[in-house]
Scaffold this motif. Structure first.
Motif, PDB file in Angstrom:
ATOM      1  N   HIS A   1       1.045   3.936  -3.202  1.00  0.00           N
ATOM      2  CA  HIS A   1       0.587   5.313  -3.028  1.00  0.00           C
ATOM      3  C   HIS A   1       1.781   6.207  -2.685  1.00  0.00           C
ATOM      4  O   HIS A   1       1.812   6.885  -1.652  1.00  0.00           O
TER       5      HIS A   1
ATOM      6  N   LYS B   1       0.111  11.211  -3.424  1.00  0.00           N
ATOM      7  CA  LYS B   1      -1.324  11.349  -3.195  1.00  0.00           C
ATOM      8  C   LYS B   1      -1.914  12.543  -3.938  1.00  0.00           C
ATOM      9  O   LYS B   1      -3.099  12.629  -4.161  1.00  0.00           O
TER      10      LYS B   1
ATOM     11  N   SER C   1       3.722   1.560  -9.376  1.00  0.00           N
ATOM     12  CA  SER C   1       3.687   2.850  -8.672  1.00  0.00           C
ATOM     13  C   SER C   1       4.365   3.925  -9.520  1.00  0.00           C
ATOM     14  O   SER C   1       4.882   3.657 -10.614  1.00  0.00           O
TER      15      SER C   1
ATOM     16  N   TYR D   1       0.837  -1.209   0.000  1.00  0.00           N
ATOM     17  CA  TYR D   1       0.000   0.000   0.000  1.00  0.00           C
ATOM     18  C   TYR D   1       0.869   1.256   0.000  1.00  0.00           C
ATOM     19  O   TYR D   1       0.599   2.222  -0.718  1.00  0.00           O
TER      20      TYR D   1
END
Length: 402
Positions: free
Chosen positions: A230, A233, A344, A226
């Motif tokens: 991320h 943001k 990512s 996670y």
């Protein structure tokens, strides 16, 4: 170690303890909970071993008086199960320092995460582990009760469908009590039911705690994924990452890398603790299932005996499947870290941070596994391999009985 223990004990009083209350109760009954008082721990462990020794003694006595192969085949499956329970109990006893460290980590790792989303992920996996423990414990106790109460089938049939003569008695499992089994049947039945149910607590406590450990490390991998997924943001944070490599976002990446390292250390400790006992357990399961299949094929004409063996076979399959499923889950979660980094925004972060990601990528392309003797890897694929091996042994053993 002192700081870890004190933090673990203090956190036990917090809401986190809710997720591990079932495991605490089961391990306490088995005298294996790391935070038990030494005197209480010894008392419960000795009591459990007394019940288990009652089961093993009567089984060994029956084995010694066997005069043919059929009698030996009948005795072996429950006898091997009792040995497996003993192995599980001593696994925790002889590795109590490692178990203490693993259990401490259950409580301490919660303090690493301040982000509410990440704590929710950990809660989700902890809750899953709790449900697994509850369902698994219920299944084993119900399975033990079902297997044991099949001994009452002939008595029930005598009442419902009486014959000119009473049907032969059938004990819950082959055992010798050195008394008239017909006369003392109900005393023997109660003894078997109580000792078997209490002895299985050792197996349940071991397995449920292992499930919780695996769910915990899977939760760590999920939180780490996670974090990497991320990296940004919003657009402002993207700009900040490029111009100010030492800002909060950069530190978050460093934190995720350290968390990944700790997760891998947890897996290594888990593997070192259980790999040797798992080797013995896999051998017992493979041989035990083969012999049980032979007995089932021989007793097809006897409804009560066939029912008992089919219950035993189903329980063995579920037991092995649970371990294989959890092992597969650990493999999948460890490999997903690499995918999360790949998808990512790694190309927008500073070069120094990218180098950190390379370290994680290098380690995450190798699956974290739980093995038996560093050879057998617990996974769904290996589960089918054990079934095939058991069927092969079953075929060979059946040929000797033709």
């Amino acid at each position: 170690m002192t700081n870890i223990s004190s933090k673990g004990k203090s956190n036990m009083e917090s809401n986190v303890d809710y997720y591990y209350d079932i495991n605490r109760k089961l391990l306490s009954l088995a005298g294996q909970w790391p935070y038990q008082k030494p005197k209480e721990k010894r008392s419960f462990l000795i009591l459990l071993l007394i019940f288990l020794s009652n089961v093993i003694f009567t089984q060994v006595a029956q084995f010694c008086i066997c005069e043919d192969a059929q009698c030996i085949y009948q005795t072996l499956p429950p006898h091997m199960l009792a040995i497996m329970v003993l192995v599980k109990i001593f696994t925790f006893y002889f590795n109590r320092q490692k178990i203490k460290v693993l259990t401490d980590r259950l409580f301490i790792d919660w303090n690493m995460f301040e982000n509410e989303d990440e704590r929710e992920i950990m809660k989700k996996y902890a809750e899953t582990g709790r449900w697994y423990s509850l369902i698994y414990a219920s299944y084993v106790y119900i399975g033990t009760l079902s297997f044991t109460t099949t001994a009452l089938v002939p008595r029930i049939l005598d009442i419902v469908f009486p014959l000119n003569t009473s049907r032969s008695i059938m004990l819950a499992y082959p055992a010798c009590y050195f008394v008239d089994e017909e006369q003392y049947f109900y005393y023997i039945f109660c003894h078997m039911l109580i000792t078997a149910a209490l002895s299985m607590t050792g197996l349940i406590a071991h397995d449920c705690m292992l499930f919780v450990y695996i769910e915990h490390v899977c939760g760590l991998f999920a939180v780490i994924g996670y974090r990497f997924k991320h990296l940004h943001k919003n657009d402002n944070e993207k700009k900040s990452m490029i111009n100010y490599p030492n800002d909060v976002s950069y530190k978050n990446i460093v934190f995720a890398v350290n968390a990944h390292r700790k997760a891998l250390q947890f897996v290594v400790l888990l593997e070192n603790t259980f790999t040797v006992p798992f080797t013995i357990q896999i051998l017992i399961v493979t041989v035990g299932m083969s012999i049980t299949l032979v007995q089932f094929s021989i007793q097809l004409h006897n409804l009560a005996e066939a029912t008992r063996y089919i219950v035993f076979i189903i329980c063995q399959l579920i037991h092995l499947f649970c371990f294989s499923f959890q092992g597969q889950k650990l493999i999948n979660h460890s490999l997903e870290t690499c995918d999360k980094i790949f998808y990512s925004s790694w190309y927008e972060i500073p070069v120094n941070a990218q180098r950190l990601l390379l370290m994680v990528l290098r380690k995450s392309i190798i699956a974290s596994t739980l093995t038996a003797g560093k050879i057998y890897v617990f996974s769904l694929e290996s589960f089918t391999t054990v079934l095939q091996t058991s069927m092969s042994y079953f075929t060979v053993l059946s040929s000797f009985n033709e």
